[in-house]
Scaffold this motif. Structure first.
Motif, PDB file in Angstrom:
ATOM      1  N   SER A   1      14.598  13.389   8.517  1.00  0.00           N
ATOM      2  CA  SER A   1      13.447  12.682   9.070  1.00  0.00           C
ATOM      3  C   SER A   1      12.145  13.119   8.406  1.00  0.00           C
ATOM      4  O   SER A   1      11.063  12.773   8.868  1.00  0.00           O
ATOM      5  N   GLN A   2      12.266  13.884   7.319  1.00  0.00           N
ATOM      6  CA  GLN A   2      11.079  14.348   6.610  1.00  0.00           C
ATOM      7  C   GLN A   2      11.245  14.167   5.111  1.00  0.00           C
ATOM      8  O   GLN A   2      12.356  14.270   4.581  1.00  0.00           O
ATOM      9  N   ALA A   3      10.133  13.883   4.447  1.00  0.00           N
ATOM     10  CA  ALA A   3      10.136  13.722   2.993  1.00  0.00           C
ATOM     11  C   ALA A   3       8.719  13.951   2.497  1.00  0.00           C
ATOM     12  O   ALA A   3       7.787  14.138   3.293  1.00  0.00           O
ATOM     13  N   SER A   4       8.531  13.938   1.201  1.00  0.00           N
ATOM     14  CA  SER A   4       7.197  14.078   0.629  1.00  0.00           C
ATOM     15  C   SER A   4       7.109  13.222  -0.631  1.00  0.00           C
ATOM     16  O   SER A   4       8.111  12.975  -1.309  1.00  0.00           O
ATOM     17  N   ILE A   5       5.910  12.756  -0.912  1.00  0.00           N
ATOM     18  CA  ILE A   5       5.661  11.904  -2.069  1.00  0.00           C
ATOM     19  C   ILE A   5       4.503  12.500  -2.864  1.00  0.00           C
ATOM     20  O   ILE A   5       3.431  12.774  -2.309  1.00  0.00           O
ATOM     21  N   ALA A   6       4.717  12.708  -4.152  1.00  0.00           N
ATOM     22  CA  ALA A   6       3.660  13.227  -5.015  1.00  0.00           C
ATOM     23  C   ALA A   6       2.732  12.088  -5.417  1.00  0.00           C
ATOM     24  O   ALA A   6       3.171  11.043  -5.883  1.00  0.00           O
ATOM     25  N   VAL A   7       1.451  12.286  -5.210  1.00  0.00           N
ATOM     26  CA  VAL A   7       0.464  11.282  -5.600  1.00  0.00           C
ATOM     27  C   VAL A   7      -0.426  11.787  -6.729  1.00  0.00           C
ATOM     28  O   VAL A   7      -1.232  11.048  -7.263  1.00  0.00           O
TER      29      VAL A   7
END
Length: 301
Positions: free
Chosen positions: A259-265
């Motif tokens: 239920s968790q993730a991350s996206i590099a911007v």
């Protein structure tokens, strides 16, 4: 009389009425398909469909109603997604055609696209975007030449997006006009079920979004197959995130049951994503997801 096509390296000569067979055989040869090709099957289909897709939900609801009736007929229905991947088969497992379908490798996970198996009901319906009859020896792959087939695309009535294709499979002596009529009726029902499910899912998505975004200072974004909803703070974040990347990140998280993730911007900036999956239609998890996003580290500019 049953048509016969040579198995050598040349494309068969066909009548003008069946000129599309000629073109399809040429496409098959250009893709490197051979007459002795067989379906490529995934050995592990556990994660093939981690959640019920819109197509599976609609097809399952429609075809379950005719499953018992098909059990007594020498008839099999195949449903594939838009890439040609077989997702569901319905028909008499004890019938002659049911046994032959399984023996030829036509099970969930088989790739029936034209580039893999040449001219066939599923692959060519997806390639051309219209219904197609493939009778016996017209199949490019020899293993399918005991079948008469009618393949037809499944189009979402609302979005007009190609969702997949349905193929009616029967012995070669079957009347193709009957296969076509039955196939079109089934596809129409599946398409109507797709539309009905979409209305229900979008209402559920909107309700969840309004509840989650009311009285919060967090960025909230709701993502559906055809719909994106976001509050003002989320709009600022989404200027830096490609929607395709966001959808694929959510899909990967669902596969991992996370239920968790991350996206590099940026090279030194991440957006942390807390995902909440919406269930719709009882116990069936739909393809819509609801997420909460918040920034970590420096402010985005």
């Amino acid at each position: 009389m049953k048509k016969s096509y040579a198995l050598g390296g040349h494309v068969p000569q066909v009548t003008s009425r069946r000129s599309e067979v000629d073109f399809a055989w040429k496409r098959s040869q250009l893709c490197g398909v051979t007459h002795d090709s067989l379906p490529e099957n995934l050995t592990d289909t556990t994660n093939l469909f981690p959640a019920k897709t819109a197509l599976l939900r609609a097809a399952g609801a429609t075809l379950s109603a005719v499953g018992d009736e098909l059990a007594g007929l020498d008839l099999s229905l195949l449903v594939a997604d838009r890439s040609g991947l077989l997702v569901q088969t319905v028909g008499g497992a004890q019938s002659r055609i049911g046994a032959q379908v399984e023996q030829r490798g036509l099970i969930a996970g088989a790739d029936l696209s034209e580039e893999k198996l040449g001219f066939n009901g599923i692959g060519t319906a997806l390639e051309t975007g219209r219904g197609i009859t493939v009778d016996g020896d017209e199949h490019f792959v020899e293993a399918f030449r005991d079948f008469s087939c009618f393949g037809i695309p499944i189009i979402h009535p609302g979005s007009k997006r190609l969702e997949g294709a349905l193929n009616v499979t029967a012995p070669t002596e079957s009347t193709t006009s009957l296969l076509e009529g039955f196939g079109r009726t089934m596809v129409h029902q599946i398409e109507q079920q797709l539309l009905q499910n979409t209305y229900h899912d979008e209402y559920s998505l909107m309700s969840e979004f309004l509840q989650a975004s009311r009285g919060t200072d967090q960025a909230v974004c709701a993502i559906g197959d055809e719909t994106v909803m976001s509050n003002q703070k989320a709009e600022g974040l989404l200027e830096h995130i490609d929607y395709g990347v966001l959808r694929s990140t959510i899909a990967e998280a669902r596969l991992a049951r996370s239920s968790q993730a991350s996206i590099a911007v940026a090279s030194d900036r991440l957006v942390a994503v807390d995902i909440r999956y919406i269930r719709s239609g009882g116990e069936i998890p739909v393809s819509y997801t609801h997420l909460r996003a918040h920034e970590t580290g420096a402010e985005l500019v």
